[in-house]
Design an enzyme around this catalytic site. Structure first.
Site, short mmCIF file in Angstrom:
data_model
loop_
_atom_site.label_atom_id
_atom_site.label_comp_id
_atom_site.label_asym_id
_atom_site.label_seq_id
_atom_site.Cartn_x
_atom_site.Cartn_y
_atom_site.Cartn_z
N ASP A 206 0.83 -1.20 0.00
CA ASP A 206 0.00 0.00 0.00
C ASP A 206 0.87 1.26 0.00
OD1 ASP A 206 0.95 -0.17 2.60
OD2 ASP A 206 -1.01 -0.23 3.55
N ASN B 132 -8.53 0.22 13.38
CA ASN B 132 -9.89 0.05 12.84
C ASN B 132 -10.04 -1.29 12.11
OD1 ASN B 132 -8.44 0.47 10.55
ND2 ASN B 132 -9.64 2.18 9.78
N HIS C 254 -8.03 -2.39 9.59
CA HIS C 254 -7.58 -2.44 8.20
C HIS C 254 -6.32 -3.29 8.05
CE1 HIS C 254 -5.03 1.55 8.37
NE2 HIS C 254 -4.27 0.54 8.63
N GLU D 261 -9.87 -0.64 4.21
CA GLU D 261 -10.56 -0.06 5.35
C GLU D 261 -11.88 -0.79 5.62
OE1 GLU D 261 -8.86 1.92 7.07
OE2 GLU D 261 -8.35 3.82 6.12
C1 GLP Z 1 -0.90 1.67 8.25
C2 GLP Z 1 -0.62 0.87 6.96
C3 GLP Z 1 -0.71 -0.60 7.18
C4 GLP Z 1 -0.09 -0.90 8.52
C5 GLP Z 1 -1.05 -0.41 9.59
C6 GLP Z 1 -0.55 -0.55 11.01
O1 GLP Z 1 -1.73 2.76 8.03
N1 GLP Z 1 -1.40 1.23 5.82
O2 GLP Z 1 -0.09 -1.30 6.13
O3 GLP Z 1 0.13 -2.27 8.65
O4 GLP Z 1 -1.46 0.91 9.32
O5 GLP Z 1 0.52 0.31 11.27
P1 GLP Z 1 1.45 0.23 12.53
O6 GLP Z 1 2.26 -1.02 12.39
O7 GLP Z 1 2.31 1.47 12.46
O8 GLP Z 1 0.56 0.17 13.74
#
Ligand code: GLP
Length: 239
Positions: free
Chosen positions: A66, A135, A137, A142
């Protein structure tokens, strides 16, 4: 399947060994790795293990999971920048083997089609590693996402745009993302979801205990025949 580890360190070590052994068994493996804080230590350990054991990542193919739309790949905080610093450069990955969304592309639909075509040409992604948003995702899929989706442009949730600021030095306008779809993640040979810390406990409970649905996109991984949810004790504390 769920595996619970005493510490973030142990979780990261396990995830790193999964990645490295995938490449050891198949030097032309196709990997898709999330950015974010959670896998930071995993990737440091991948680099250390690869160096210690002389495991060659030169023929590995990387598919981007992403990216933030409107953020230059070279900007600190972009998914590409993070992965480039922590894994692509230290492992001397051939740039021609990295297929990543460009969040600055003028034609974002074309950008999605290109990644879809690459995945179709390659066949299968061998290993996907995702984190989880609070949330639910995965990637930028989402709540409400279409489970049949391939690469697509996403209007980000308010919670994602707010939390996303943590990756950037200066405040950014984060409204859209571009992401592989649930269908592509589910079609992969193996999916690891990693989560640590008490802040992820509530969404991990929803992921594991509530109905499998697009209300919590990570819950689809419970249907993956080779999906492993790796948690530290805190993230697992509400199970
Ligand atoms: C982000 C990314 C995801 C990531 C998630 C968790 O927004 N789009 O690919 O895995 O949120 O992030 P974190 O590991 O910083 O909690």
């Amino acid at each position: 399947m769920v595996s619970i580890f005493n510490t973030y360190e142990e979780l990261s070590d396990f995830a790193a060994r999964q990645i490295v052994s995938t490449v050891q068994q198949n030097p032309t493996a196709v990997l898709c790795l999330a950015a974010g804080d959670t896998p930071h230590l995993t990737y440091q350990k991948v680099v250390a293990l690869a160096n210690e054991n002389n495991i060659n990542f030169l023929d590995v193919i990387f598919i981007g999971l992403d990216e933030w739309i409107g953020i230059e790949p070279a900007t600190e905080g972009s998914c590409y920048h993070f992965l480039n610093e922590i894994i692509f450069t230290p492992l001397s990955i051939n740039k021609e083997h990295i297929f990543f969304f460009n969040g600055m592309a003028t034609d974002l639909v074309k950008e999605c089609k290109q990644i879809d075509a690459i995945i179709n040409a390659i066949g299968t992604i061998n290993l996907v590693l995702v984190g989880i948003g609070i949330n639910g995702h995965i990637g930028f899929n989402e709540p409400g996402t279409d489970p049949q989706s391939n690469a697509h442009v996403v209007t980000l949730d308010a919670v994602t745009t707010k939390i996303g600021q943590k990756y950037f030095k200066e405040e950014k306008s984060l409204t859209q993302g571009i992401s592989l779809g649930i269908a592509q993640i589910m079609a992969s040979d193996k999916v690891l979801l990693i989560a640590n810390g008490i802040k992820k406990a509530d969404i991990i409970r929803k992921t594991m205990k509530e109905n499998i649905s697009n209300a919590v996109p990570a819950s689809f991984l419970r249907n993956h025949p080779n999906g492993i949810i790796l948690l530290d004790k805190e993230a697992a504390s509400e199970l």
